[in-house]
Design a protein around this motif. Structure first.
Motif, PDB file in Angstrom:
ATOM      1  N   GLY A  47       0.838  -1.194   0.000  1.00  0.00           N
ATOM      2  CA  GLY A  47       0.000   0.000   0.000  1.00  0.00           C
ATOM      3  C   GLY A  47       0.869   1.239   0.000  1.00  0.00           C
ATOM      4  N   SER A 100      -3.021  -1.112   6.689  1.00  0.00           N
ATOM      5  CA  SER A 100      -4.146  -2.052   6.688  1.00  0.00           C
ATOM      6  C   SER A 100      -5.279  -1.553   7.565  1.00  0.00           C
ATOM      7  CB  SER A 100      -3.687  -3.434   7.169  1.00  0.00           C
ATOM      8  OG  SER A 100      -2.691  -3.947   6.315  1.00  0.00           O
ATOM      9  N   GLU A 102      -5.771   1.618   8.489  1.00  0.00           N
ATOM     10  CA  GLU A 102      -6.316   2.827   7.850  1.00  0.00           C
ATOM     11  C   GLU A 102      -7.295   2.455   6.751  1.00  0.00           C
ATOM     12  OE1 GLU A 102      -3.142   5.313   6.360  1.00  0.00           O
ATOM     13  OE2 GLU A 102      -2.246   5.500   8.348  1.00  0.00           O
ATOM     14  N   TYR A 103      -6.921   1.494   5.926  1.00  0.00           N
ATOM     15  CA  TYR A 103      -7.786   1.064   4.827  1.00  0.00           C
ATOM     16  C   TYR A 103      -9.082   0.478   5.375  1.00  0.00           C
ATOM     17  CZ  TYR A 103      -9.596  -1.372   0.765  1.00  0.00           C
ATOM     18  OH  TYR A 103     -10.413  -1.812  -0.233  1.00  0.00           O
ATOM     19  N   LYS A 104      -8.978  -0.358   6.390  1.00  0.00           N
ATOM     20  CA  LYS A 104     -10.163  -0.988   6.978  1.00  0.00           C
ATOM     21  C   LYS A 104     -11.095   0.087   7.529  1.00  0.00           C
ATOM     22  CE  LYS A 104     -12.369  -4.703   8.165  1.00  0.00           C
ATOM     23  NZ  LYS A 104     -12.907  -5.598   7.172  1.00  0.00           N
ATOM     24  N   SER A 106     -11.239   3.246   6.615  1.00  0.00           N
ATOM     25  CA  SER A 106     -11.804   4.051   5.522  1.00  0.00           C
ATOM     26  C   SER A 106     -12.920   3.292   4.819  1.00  0.00           C
ATOM     27  CB  SER A 106     -10.728   4.465   4.521  1.00  0.00           C
ATOM     28  OG  SER A 106     -10.311   3.379   3.737  1.00  0.00           O
ATOM     29  N   GLN A 107     -12.824   1.961   4.776  1.00  0.00           N
ATOM     30  CA  GLN A 107     -13.899   1.166   4.181  1.00  0.00           C
ATOM     31  C   GLN A 107     -15.172   1.317   4.992  1.00  0.00           C
ATOM     32  OE1 GLN A 107     -12.432  -2.951   3.793  1.00  0.00           O
ATOM     33  NE2 GLN A 107     -13.068  -2.776   1.672  1.00  0.00           N
ATOM     34  N   ASP A 117     -13.847   3.253  -6.260  1.00  0.00           N
ATOM     35  CA  ASP A 117     -12.740   2.977  -5.348  1.00  0.00           C
ATOM     36  C   ASP A 117     -12.849   1.596  -4.693  1.00  0.00           C
ATOM     37  OD1 ASP A 117     -11.655   5.507  -5.828  1.00  0.00           O
ATOM     38  OD2 ASP A 117     -12.824   6.412  -4.211  1.00  0.00           O
TER      39      ASP A 117
END
Length: 193
Positions: A47, A100, A102-104, A106-107, A117
């Protein structure tokens, strides 16, 4: 046996959960998967700038081979770095965990992302879905892949490629559509016929 070394080492970064993923074991911290252990290999989620760093260190992406397809996922083989006691390994793992999580997060915050996206989605599919009456990610997720697919069929005709249904399901689940197992694909198809 070497897998046990990986599991023991990863405990240094916090208590994790293990789940079956991609034919191996996914390592999750705060419900975010950051590592993958398969056949004595340790893969680290990339990422942002981490992709470039891992590539520059010679790490290759994991390729999940199924019967007739291969999906390359954003997990890099760091086994050699681990075995060579690379000085940056701890920093790389910590950064992967941060990204990981942060992505979770943001989801979960669907108001901040566009349909394109989501995994498997692109501008063309976003336009199809919006033209079919689904305005945003929150609505897309709350309706679910089957309802969204039926809406697209209503707008574009019944001969719409069934792979769209799987792409929508993968988008909701946060995975590449080719990684959905056959049972899930069958269940999705049955619910739309």
């Amino acid at each position: 046996m070497i897998n046990q070394y990986y599991y023991s080492y990863l405990k240094n970064f916090g208590p994790y959960l293990k789940r079956s993923m991609f034919g191996g074991t996914g390592i999750f911290l705060n419900d975010a998967m950051y590592a993958l252990v398969i056949e004595d290999q340790l893969y680290l989620r990339g990422g942002e700038e981490l992709d470039e760093v891992l590539t520059s260190k010679g790490c290759k992406k994991y390729r999940h081979v199924k019967k007739q397809t291969t999906a390359t996922v954003n997990y890099y083989d760091i086994s050699e770095l681990f075995e060579a006691n690379d000085l940056e390994i701890e920093t790389l793992i910590k950064r992967s965990i941060e990204l990981s999580i942060e992505y979770k997060n943001s989801q979960k915050s669907t108001s901040n992302i566009r349909l394109r996206d989501l995994p498997n989605m692109q501008l063309t599919l976003e336009r199809m879905v919006k033209k079919s009456g689904v305005k945003n990610v929150s609505e897309f997720i709350s309706l679910g892949p089957e309802v969204v697919f039926r809406k697209v069929q209503d707008e574009y005709g019944k001969d719409v490629d069934t792979r769209l249904l799987w792409k929508f399901a993968g988008a909701v689940d946060g995975v590449h559509w080719e990684l959905l197992d056959a049972g899930r694909k069958k269940q999705l198809l049955e619910s739309c016929t």
